[in-house]
Design a protein around this motif. Structure first.
Motif, PDB file in Angstrom:
ATOM      1  N   LEU A  32       0.704  -0.811   0.243  1.00 44.23           N
ATOM      2  CA  LEU A  32      -0.235  -0.305  -0.109  1.00 44.23           C
ATOM      3  C   LEU A  32       0.704   1.726   0.090  1.00 44.23           C
ATOM      4  CD1 LEU A  32      -2.724  -0.995   2.610  1.00 44.23           C
ATOM      5  CD2 LEU A  32      -2.816  -1.237   0.631  1.00 44.23           C
ATOM      6  N   SER A  33       0.599   2.254  -0.469  1.00 39.19           N
ATOM      7  CA  SER A  33       1.176   3.345  -0.812  1.00 39.19           C
ATOM      8  C   SER A  33       0.477   5.009   0.434  1.00 39.19           C
ATOM      9  CB  SER A  33       1.257   3.772  -2.007  1.00 39.19           C
ATOM     10  OG  SER A  33       2.575   2.765  -2.649  1.00 39.19           O
ATOM     11  N   CYS A  34       0.627   5.621   0.209  1.00 39.45           N
ATOM     12  CA  CYS A  34      -0.214   7.164   1.054  1.00 39.45           C
ATOM     13  C   CYS A  34       0.858   8.097   0.594  1.00 39.45           C
ATOM     14  CB  CYS A  34       0.159   6.658   2.494  1.00 39.45           C
ATOM     15  SG  CYS A  34      -0.682   7.981   3.200  1.00 39.45           S
ATOM     16  N   LEU A  35       0.311   8.690  -0.623  1.00 41.30           N
ATOM     17  CA  LEU A  35       0.976  10.019  -0.922  1.00 41.30           C
ATOM     18  C   LEU A  35       0.357  11.050   0.297  1.00 41.30           C
ATOM     19  CD1 LEU A  35       2.112  11.369  -3.755  1.00 41.30           C
ATOM     20  CD2 LEU A  35       0.707  11.519  -4.309  1.00 41.30           C
ATOM     21  N   ALA A  36       1.766  12.051   0.179  1.00 39.43           N
ATOM     22  CA  ALA A  36       1.005  13.148   1.013  1.00 39.43           C
ATOM     23  C   ALA A  36       0.698  14.719   0.161  1.00 39.43           C
ATOM     24  CB  ALA A  36       1.733  12.960   2.498  1.00 39.43           C
ATOM     25  N   SER A  37       0.017  15.669   0.222  1.00 39.28           N
ATOM     26  CA  SER A  37       0.326  16.637   0.076  1.00 39.28           C
ATOM     27  C   SER A  37      -0.486  17.727   0.953  1.00 39.28           C
ATOM     28  CB  SER A  37      -0.789  16.561  -1.357  1.00 39.28           C
ATOM     29  OG  SER A  37      -1.604  16.845  -1.100  1.00 39.28           O
ATOM     30  N   GLY A  38      -0.115  19.344   0.307  1.00 43.16           N
ATOM     31  CA  GLY A  38      -0.132  20.055   1.012  1.00 43.16           C
ATOM     32  C   GLY A  38       1.362  20.291   2.265  1.00 43.16           C
ATOM     33  N   ARG A  39       1.343  20.783   3.198  1.00 44.51           N
ATOM     34  CA  ARG A  39       1.838  21.383   4.996  1.00 44.51           C
ATOM     35  C   ARG A  39       3.675  20.106   4.536  1.00 44.51           C
ATOM     36  NH1 ARG A  39      -0.297  22.581  10.212  1.00 44.51           N
ATOM     37  NH2 ARG A  39       1.716  22.285  10.708  1.00 44.51           N
ATOM     38  N   THR A  40       4.155  20.056   4.483  1.00 43.73           N
ATOM     39  CA  THR A  40       5.102  19.872   4.351  1.00 43.73           C
ATOM     40  C   THR A  40       5.281  18.425   5.294  1.00 43.73           C
ATOM     41  OG1 THR A  40       6.536  21.423   3.879  1.00 43.73           O
ATOM     42  CG2 THR A  40       7.398  19.203   4.826  1.00 43.73           C
ATOM     43  N   TYR A  41       4.921  17.011   5.000  1.00 39.75           N
ATOM     44  CA  TYR A  41       4.097  15.581   5.160  1.00 39.75           C
ATOM     45  C   TYR A  41       5.409  15.215   6.368  1.00 39.75           C
ATOM     46  CZ  TYR A  41       5.932  11.087   3.667  1.00 39.75           C
ATOM     47  OH  TYR A  41       6.784  10.226   3.494  1.00 39.75           O
ATOM     48  N   SER A  42       6.972  15.904   6.103  1.00 40.50           N
ATOM     49  CA  SER A  42       7.970  15.111   6.309  1.00 40.50           C
ATOM     50  C   SER A  42       8.235  15.864   7.977  1.00 40.50           C
ATOM     51  CB  SER A  42       9.158  14.977   5.721  1.00 40.50           C
ATOM     52  OG  SER A  42       9.877  16.830   5.438  1.00 40.50           O
ATOM     53  N   VAL A  43       7.199  16.442   8.442  1.00 38.95           N
ATOM     54  CA  VAL A  43       8.022  17.080  10.129  1.00 38.95           C
ATOM     55  C   VAL A  43       6.881  16.033  10.598  1.00 38.95           C
ATOM     56  CG1 VAL A  43       8.081  18.930   9.485  1.00 38.95           C
ATOM     57  CG2 VAL A  43       5.501  18.381  10.230  1.00 38.95           C
ATOM     58  N   TYR A  44       6.148  14.765  10.073  1.00 35.69           N
ATOM     59  CA  TYR A  44       4.582  14.572  10.569  1.00 35.69           C
ATOM     60  C   TYR A  44       6.214  12.803  11.324  1.00 35.69           C
ATOM     61  CZ  TYR A  44       1.896  17.713  10.537  1.00 35.69           C
ATOM     62  OH  TYR A  44       1.000  18.756  10.523  1.00 35.69           O
ATOM     63  N   THR A  95       6.231  10.022   0.825  1.00 38.65           N
ATOM     64  CA  THR A  95       5.115   8.676   0.280  1.00 38.65           C
ATOM     65  C   THR A  95       5.400   7.652   1.412  1.00 38.65           C
ATOM     66  OG1 THR A  95       5.058   8.738  -1.794  1.00 38.65           O
ATOM     67  CG2 THR A  95       4.343   6.705  -1.122  1.00 38.65           C
ATOM     68  N   VAL A  96       4.260   7.533   2.162  1.00 46.43           N
ATOM     69  CA  VAL A  96       4.934   6.423   3.835  1.00 46.43           C
ATOM     70  C   VAL A  96       3.894   4.600   2.465  1.00 46.43           C
ATOM     71  CG1 VAL A  96       2.023   6.543   4.166  1.00 46.43           C
ATOM     72  CG2 VAL A  96       4.375   5.544   5.795  1.00 46.43           C
ATOM     73  N   TYR A  97       4.407   3.303   3.065  1.00 48.16           N
ATOM     74  CA  TYR A  97       3.991   2.576   2.555  1.00 48.16           C
ATOM     75  C   TYR A  97       3.633   1.187   3.686  1.00 48.16           C
ATOM     76  CZ  TYR A  97       6.648   4.907  -1.545  1.00 48.16           C
ATOM     77  OH  TYR A  97       6.849   5.457  -2.565  1.00 48.16           O
ATOM     78  N   LEU A  98       3.103   0.283   3.019  1.00 47.77           N
ATOM     79  CA  LEU A  98       2.775  -0.585   3.776  1.00 47.77           C
ATOM     80  C   LEU A  98       3.119  -2.045   3.417  1.00 47.77           C
ATOM     81  CD1 LEU A  98       1.680  -1.357   6.706  1.00 47.77           C
ATOM     82  CD2 LEU A  98      -0.302  -1.844   6.231  1.00 47.77           C
ATOM     83  N   GLN A  99       3.827  -2.536   3.275  1.00 47.28           N
ATOM     84  CA  GLN A  99       4.430  -4.076   2.569  1.00 47.28           C
ATOM     85  C   GLN A  99       3.884  -4.679   3.520  1.00 47.28           C
ATOM     86  OE1 GLN A  99       5.814  -4.878   0.050  1.00 47.28           O
ATOM     87  NE2 GLN A  99       4.965  -6.754   0.243  1.00 47.28           N
ATOM     88  N   MET A 100       2.972  -5.769   2.870  1.00 51.44           N
ATOM     89  CA  MET A 100       2.460  -7.017   3.444  1.00 51.44           C
ATOM     90  C   MET A 100       2.264  -7.600   3.538  1.00 51.44           C
ATOM     91  SD  MET A 100      -1.756  -4.401   4.678  1.00 51.44           S
ATOM     92  CE  MET A 100      -2.130  -4.973   2.076  1.00 51.44           C
ATOM     93  N   ASN A 101       2.467  -8.996   3.512  1.00 46.47           N
ATOM     94  CA  ASN A 101       2.587 -11.048   3.481  1.00 46.47           C
ATOM     95  C   ASN A 101       2.593 -11.204   3.948  1.00 46.47           C
ATOM     96  OD1 ASN A 101       5.352  -9.258   1.827  1.00 46.47           O
ATOM     97  ND2 ASN A 101       6.577  -9.122   3.240  1.00 46.47           N
ATOM     98  N   SER A 102       2.146 -12.183   3.603  1.00 51.53           N
ATOM     99  CA  SER A 102       1.458 -13.914   3.825  1.00 51.53           C
ATOM    100  C   SER A 102       0.014 -13.286   4.411  1.00 51.53           C
ATOM    101  CB  SER A 102       2.792 -14.495   5.005  1.00 51.53           C
ATOM    102  OG  SER A 102       3.731 -14.154   4.707  1.00 51.53           O
ATOM    103  N   LEU A 103      -0.484 -12.786   3.270  1.00 50.50           N
ATOM    104  CA  LEU A 103      -2.234 -11.646   3.980  1.00 50.50           C
ATOM    105  C   LEU A 103      -2.660 -13.210   4.098  1.00 50.50           C
ATOM    106  CD1 LEU A 103      -2.213  -9.663   1.384  1.00 50.50           C
ATOM    107  CD2 LEU A 103      -2.379  -8.731   3.576  1.00 50.50           C
ATOM    108  N   LYS A 104      -3.902 -13.551   5.297  1.00 52.16           N
ATOM    109  CA  LYS A 104      -4.843 -13.331   5.584  1.00 52.16           C
ATOM    110  C   LYS A 104      -5.957 -13.296   5.237  1.00 52.16           C
ATOM    111  CE  LYS A 104      -1.220 -14.827   9.223  1.00 52.16           C
ATOM    112  NZ  LYS A 104      -1.386 -14.949  10.878  1.00 52.16           N
ATOM    113  N   PRO A 105      -7.393 -14.081   5.370  1.00 56.80           N
ATOM    114  CA  PRO A 105      -8.968 -13.812   5.424  1.00 56.80           C
ATOM    115  C   PRO A 105      -9.051 -12.738   6.193  1.00 56.80           C
ATOM    116  CG  PRO A 105      -8.296 -15.672   4.793  1.00 56.80           C
ATOM    117  CD  PRO A 105      -6.986 -15.892   5.130  1.00 56.80           C
ATOM    118  N   GLU A 106      -8.302 -12.504   7.617  1.00 58.88           N
ATOM    119  CA  GLU A 106      -8.449 -11.998   8.690  1.00 58.88           C
ATOM    120  C   GLU A 106      -7.700 -10.462   8.475  1.00 58.88           C
ATOM    121  OE1 GLU A 106      -7.776 -14.869   9.114  1.00 58.88           O
ATOM    122  OE2 GLU A 106      -6.316 -15.220  10.518  1.00 58.88           O
ATOM    123  N   ASP A 107      -7.569 -10.377   7.706  1.00 57.79           N
ATOM    124  CA  ASP A 107      -5.879  -9.240   7.153  1.00 57.79           C
ATOM    125  C   ASP A 107      -7.855  -8.036   6.429  1.00 57.79           C
ATOM    126  OD1 ASP A 107      -3.775 -10.649   7.069  1.00 57.79           O
ATOM    127  OD2 ASP A 107      -3.885  -9.466   8.049  1.00 57.79           O
TER     128      ASP A 107
END
Length: 124
Positions: A20-32, A78-90
Motif C-alpha cells: 500500500l502507498s500513501c501520498l501526502a500533499s499540503g503542509r510538509t508531511y516529513s515533519v510528521y 509517500t509512506v508505504y505498508l508492505q503486507m506479506n503472508s496475507l490472511k482472510p482476517e486482514d
C-alpha cells in the motif's frame, strides 16, 4: 493540514503480498510521524504500524509484526505498508494518518489527518 491518498489495495488470495502507498500533499508531511490503521466491517479502527519522521524507527501491532513493514520516502512524500503472508482476517479498509493527535501513538486518538482508505480483501 496534510492531505493523504491511499492506494494499492485490491483482491488477493491468502498468502499473497500487497504494498500500500500513501501520498501526502499540503503542509510538509516529513515533519510528521506517520501511521497505518485498518478497519474491518463492524469493528473499531485498529492500529497497525507507525514510523518516525526520519524513517529509522517503527513500531508494530502484535497482530502484524513480522508480516507487515512500514517505510517512507520523504523525497516522494509517500509512506508505504508492505503486507506479506496475507490472511482472510486482514480483510479491511486500510488508512494512513499523520501523528498529530494528542493520544498514544498506538491509538487513533494519536493521529489527526486521515486518508479516505483503500480496500484490501483476502480470499481463502
Amino acid at each position: 493540514q496534510v492531505q493523504l491518498v491511499e492506494s494499492g489495495g485490491g483482491l488477493v488470495q491468502a498468502g499473497d503480498s500487497l504494498r500500500l502507498s500513501c501520498l501526502a500533499s499540503g503542509r510538509t508531511y516529513s515533519v510528521y510521524d506517520m501511521g497505518w490503521f485498518r478497519q474491518a466491517l463492524g469493528k473499531d479502527r485498529e492500529f497497525l504500524a507507525t514510523i518516525n519522521r526520519s524513517g529509522l524507527g517503527a513500531q508494530y501491532a502484535d497482530s502484524v509484526k513480522g508480516r507487515f513493514t512500514i517505510s517512507r520516502d520523504n523525497a516522494k512524500n509517500t509512506v508505504y505498508l508492505q503486507m506479506n503472508s496475507l490472511k482472510p482476517e486482514d480483510t479491511a479498509t486500510y488508512y494512513c494518518a499523520t501523528r498529530g493527535g494528542s493520544g498514544h501513538w498506538g491509538t487513533k486518538e494519536g493521529y489527526d489527518s486521515w486518508g479516505q482508505g483503500t480496500q484490501v480483501t483476502v480470499s481463502s
